[in-house]
Design a protein around this motif. Structure first.
Motif, PDB file in Angstrom:
ATOM      1  N   GLY A 148      35.584  24.899  -3.547  1.00 50.59           N
ATOM      2  CA  GLY A 148      35.466  25.488  -2.222  1.00 50.59           C
ATOM      3  C   GLY A 148      34.267  24.916  -1.491  1.00 50.59           C
ATOM      4  O   GLY A 148      33.165  24.886  -2.033  1.00 50.59           O
ATOM      5  N   VAL A 149      34.468  24.470  -0.266  1.00 51.81           N
ATOM      6  CA  VAL A 149      33.399  23.869   0.528  1.00 51.81           C
ATOM      7  C   VAL A 149      32.893  24.842   1.590  1.00 51.81           C
ATOM      8  O   VAL A 149      31.696  25.078   1.715  1.00 51.81           O
ATOM      9  N   ALA A 150      33.806  25.388   2.375  1.00 56.79           N
ATOM     10  CA  ALA A 150      33.431  26.303   3.452  1.00 56.79           C
ATOM     11  C   ALA A 150      34.645  27.123   3.849  1.00 56.79           C
ATOM     12  O   ALA A 150      35.786  26.720   3.617  1.00 56.79           O
ATOM     13  N   VAL A 158      41.399  39.783  -0.787  1.00 58.94           N
ATOM     14  CA  VAL A 158      39.982  40.110  -0.900  1.00 58.94           C
ATOM     15  C   VAL A 158      39.451  39.343  -2.097  1.00 58.94           C
ATOM     16  O   VAL A 158      40.192  38.858  -2.932  1.00 58.94           O
ATOM     17  N   GLY A 159      38.148  39.252  -2.171  1.00 58.41           N
ATOM     18  CA  GLY A 159      37.558  38.560  -3.301  1.00 58.41           C
ATOM     19  C   GLY A 159      36.812  37.316  -2.882  1.00 58.41           C
ATOM     20  O   GLY A 159      36.504  37.119  -1.706  1.00 58.41           O
ATOM     21  N   THR A 160      36.536  36.491  -3.836  1.00 49.15           N
ATOM     22  CA  THR A 160      35.674  35.329  -3.643  1.00 49.15           C
ATOM     23  C   THR A 160      36.379  34.230  -2.873  1.00 49.15           C
ATOM     24  O   THR A 160      37.403  33.712  -3.315  1.00 49.15           O
ATOM     25  N   TRP A 161      35.820  33.850  -1.741  1.00 46.83           N
ATOM     26  CA  TRP A 161      36.441  32.853  -0.868  1.00 46.83           C
ATOM     27  C   TRP A 161      36.539  31.494  -1.524  1.00 46.83           C
ATOM     28  O   TRP A 161      37.402  30.687  -1.186  1.00 46.83           O
ATOM     29  N   TYR A 191      31.215  30.911   5.313  1.00 43.42           N
ATOM     30  CA  TYR A 191      30.782  30.787   3.928  1.00 43.42           C
ATOM     31  C   TYR A 191      30.671  29.305   3.591  1.00 43.42           C
ATOM     32  O   TYR A 191      31.498  28.499   4.026  1.00 43.42           O
ATOM     33  N   TYR A 192      29.662  28.969   2.783  1.00 37.81           N
ATOM     34  CA  TYR A 192      29.449  27.582   2.391  1.00 37.81           C
ATOM     35  C   TYR A 192      29.057  27.499   0.923  1.00 37.81           C
ATOM     36  O   TYR A 192      28.340  28.364   0.411  1.00 37.81           O
TER      37      TYR A 192
END
Length: 123
Positions: free
Chosen positions: A44-46, A101-104, A56-57
């Motif tokens: 995951g980058v952003a 929901v949860g971690t992007w 988010y980054y």
């Protein structure tokens, strides 16, 4: 699901900039960018949350990359500045159409994916 069309990749020298774009065929809860190099997991980058406008980054791109969204056009952008050779990867646009929901930064957060676009940074 939703169709995602990416554009803007290419080759650049270290220190240069590129801007990635991704257009969705309809509204999404959130959209993000991931990248992957051969032999490694997709990272995951952003990401951009359409409800809260939060971004988010991942740590390695903070201060260099900026994610933004044009909600009217259902587009997400990734402005990449001060590029490094380690940013070289296939970049994928991702979308969440069900309100997960949860971690992007987990691939499981998103249920739609673009085909990917290559970014190459030479030293």
């Amino acid at each position: 699901q939703v169709q995602l069309v990416e554009s803007g990749g290419g080759s650049v020298q270290a220190g240069g900039s590129l801007r990635l774009s991704c257009e969705a065929s309809r509204w999404t809860y959130s959209m993000g960018w991931f990248r992957q190099v051969p032999g490694k997991e997709r990272e995951g980058v952003a990401a951009f949350d359409s409800f809260t406008d939060r971004t988010y980054y991942t740590d390695s791109v903070k201060g260099r990359f900026t994610v933004s969204q044009d909600k009217m056009k259902q587009k997400i952008y990734l402005q990449m500045n001060s590029l490094k050779p380690e940013d070289t990867a296939m970049y994928y646009c991702a979308a969440d159409t069900v309100g997960n929901v949860g971690t992007w930064s987990l691939t499981s957060h998103f249920n739609s994916w673009g085909q990917g676009i290559q970014v190459t940074v030479s030293s």
